[in-house]
Scaffold this motif. Structure first.
Motif, short mmCIF file in Angstrom:
data_model
loop_
_atom_site.label_atom_id
_atom_site.label_comp_id
_atom_site.label_asym_id
_atom_site.label_seq_id
_atom_site.Cartn_x
_atom_site.Cartn_y
_atom_site.Cartn_z
N ALA A 1 60.69 -75.58 56.65
CA ALA A 1 60.65 -76.93 57.23
C ALA A 1 61.99 -77.31 57.84
N ALA A 2 63.09 -76.95 57.18
CA ALA A 2 64.41 -77.24 57.73
C ALA A 2 64.64 -76.47 59.03
N PHE A 3 64.19 -75.22 59.07
CA PHE A 3 64.32 -74.42 60.28
C PHE A 3 63.50 -75.01 61.42
N MET A 4 62.28 -75.45 61.14
CA MET A 4 61.44 -76.05 62.17
C MET A 4 62.04 -77.35 62.67
N LEU A 5 62.62 -78.14 61.79
CA LEU A 5 63.28 -79.38 62.20
C LEU A 5 64.48 -79.07 63.10
N PHE A 6 65.27 -78.05 62.74
CA PHE A 6 66.38 -77.64 63.57
C PHE A 6 65.90 -77.20 64.95
N MET A 7 64.82 -76.44 65.00
CA MET A 7 64.29 -75.98 66.29
C MET A 7 63.81 -77.14 67.14
N ALA A 8 63.19 -78.13 66.54
CA ALA A 8 62.72 -79.30 67.29
C ALA A 8 63.89 -80.09 67.87
N VAL A 9 64.94 -80.27 67.09
CA VAL A 9 66.12 -80.99 67.59
C VAL A 9 66.80 -80.17 68.68
N TYR A 10 66.88 -78.87 68.50
CA TYR A 10 67.47 -78.01 69.52
C TYR A 10 66.68 -78.08 70.83
N ALA A 11 65.36 -78.01 70.75
CA ALA A 11 64.53 -78.07 71.96
C ALA A 11 64.68 -79.42 72.65
N LEU A 12 64.72 -80.50 71.89
CA LEU A 12 64.88 -81.82 72.49
C LEU A 12 66.24 -81.93 73.18
N MET A 13 67.30 -81.47 72.54
CA MET A 13 68.62 -81.55 73.15
C MET A 13 68.72 -80.65 74.38
N ASP A 14 68.10 -79.49 74.34
CA ASP A 14 68.11 -78.59 75.48
C ASP A 14 67.39 -79.23 76.67
N ARG A 15 66.23 -79.83 76.41
CA ARG A 15 65.50 -80.50 77.48
C ARG A 15 66.28 -81.70 78.01
N ALA A 16 66.92 -82.46 77.14
CA ALA A 16 67.66 -83.64 77.57
C ALA A 16 68.87 -83.25 78.41
N LEU A 17 69.57 -82.19 78.02
CA LEU A 17 70.76 -81.78 78.76
C LEU A 17 70.43 -81.09 80.07
N ASN A 18 69.23 -80.54 80.20
CA ASN A 18 68.83 -79.83 81.43
C ASN A 18 67.91 -80.65 82.31
N GLY A 19 67.80 -81.93 82.07
CA GLY A 19 67.03 -82.80 82.94
C GLY A 19 65.53 -82.74 82.73
N PHE A 20 65.06 -82.32 81.59
CA PHE A 20 63.64 -82.26 81.26
C PHE A 20 62.83 -81.46 82.27
N GLU A 21 63.41 -80.38 82.82
CA GLU A 21 62.69 -79.53 83.75
C GLU A 21 61.86 -78.53 82.98
N PHE A 22 60.62 -78.35 83.41
CA PHE A 22 59.71 -77.42 82.74
C PHE A 22 59.61 -76.13 83.51
#
Length: 55
Positions: A34-55
């Motif tokens: 669960a801690a690993f999944m939470l870390f991955m979710a925060v990482y994905a959100l920060m990555d999307r936020a820093l890269n302009g939410f491009e898919f």
């Protein structure tokens, strides 16, 4: 830093006299998962936020 020590104490006390032992192992594995999944979710959100939410 005191908060991390407090959480560590809560985590270790939660499993002190827990039986059966297999339940303790499964709960510990699940908490790490669960801690690993939470870390991955925060990482994905920060990555999307820093890269302009491009898919």
């Amino acid at each position: 830093m005191g908060t991390l020590v407090h959480f560590k104490n809560l985590y270790t006390r939660a499993f002190e006299d827990c039986k059966p032992e297999i339940a303790v192992v499964l709960l510990k594995v699940y908490s790490v998962f669960a801690a690993f999944m939470l870390f991955m979710a925060v990482y994905a959100l920060m990555d999307r936020a820093l890269n302009g939410f491009e898919f």
